[in-house]
Design a protein around this motif. Structure first.
Motif, PDB file in Angstrom:
ATOM      1  N   TRP A  29      -1.292  -8.950  -5.708  1.00 12.16           N
ATOM      2  CA  TRP A  29      -1.737  -7.572  -5.793  1.00 12.16           C
ATOM      3  C   TRP A  29      -1.878  -7.243  -7.270  1.00 12.16           C
ATOM      4  CZ3 TRP A  29      -2.504  -4.377  -1.463  1.00 12.16           C
ATOM      5  CH2 TRP A  29      -2.190  -4.978  -0.248  1.00 12.16           C
TER       6      TRP A  29
ATOM      7  N   THR B 251      -4.231  -3.242  -5.694  1.00 10.80           N
ATOM      8  CA  THR B 251      -5.431  -3.785  -5.079  1.00 10.80           C
ATOM      9  C   THR B 251      -5.154  -5.241  -4.739  1.00 10.80           C
ATOM     10  OG1 THR B 251      -6.776  -2.341  -6.467  1.00 10.80           O
ATOM     11  CG2 THR B 251      -7.896  -4.193  -5.396  1.00 10.80           C
TER      12      THR B 251
ATOM     13  N   GLU C  26       0.816  -1.218   0.000  1.00 13.78           N
ATOM     14  CA  GLU C  26       0.000   0.000   0.000  1.00 13.78           C
ATOM     15  C   GLU C  26       0.848   1.266   0.000  1.00 13.78           C
ATOM     16  OE1 GLU C  26      -0.037  -1.850   4.167  1.00 13.78           O
ATOM     17  OE2 GLU C  26      -0.337  -2.558   2.122  1.00 13.78           O
TER      18      GLU C  26
END
Length: 132
Positions: free
Chosen positions: A48, A42, A28
């Motif tokens: 991811w 995401t 993130e």
């Protein structure tokens, strides 16, 4: 397959390696310093998903560890999988951040040099964030 040409792109950061690893290893946080992932990531199970100029990419990171390893595998829509070795190692009170860049088959020398420059820009951004 023969051995590919490789270049280790690295930078010194004046901050404890564990703090740099803690920040840099979180997917993130990567959009803040890794411009290739600027669109964000995401989570999709253990992977991811990133949207970029080459389309959708699936990224799988090595598990969190006590060794500063942030290796990751990027799989593009074309099914090309690229292994990226990223390490953070102690250096006195600071650390070294090292990215091993491989020249993929068919990649021109100019593109390889451009990729190395791109990685260096990202590492400089990480350095600026970590030394604030």
């Amino acid at each position: 397959m023969s051995t590919m040409n490789a270049k280790i792109v690295h930078i010194s950061i004046d901050r404890d390696w564990r703090e740099v690893y803690s920040y840099a290893s979180r997917p993130e946080n990567m959009p803040f310093w890794a411009s290739g992932l600027a669109s964000g990531l995401t989570q999709d199970g253990n992977d991811w998903i990133a949207e970029g100029t080459l389309g959708t990419a699936r990224v799988r990171f090595s598990p969190r560890n006590d060794f500063g390893v942030i290796d990751h595998w990027v799989t593009l829509e074309s099914d090309l999988q690229v292994y990226n070795a990223l390490r953070i190692v102690p250096n006195g009170d600071g650390c070294e951040v090292m990215f091993t860049l491989l020249q993929l088959p068919g990649m021109e020398t100019e593109q390889f040099a451009a990729d190395a420059a791109h990685v260096m820009r990202d590492l400089k951004t990480l350095k600026e964030l970590m030394e604030r």
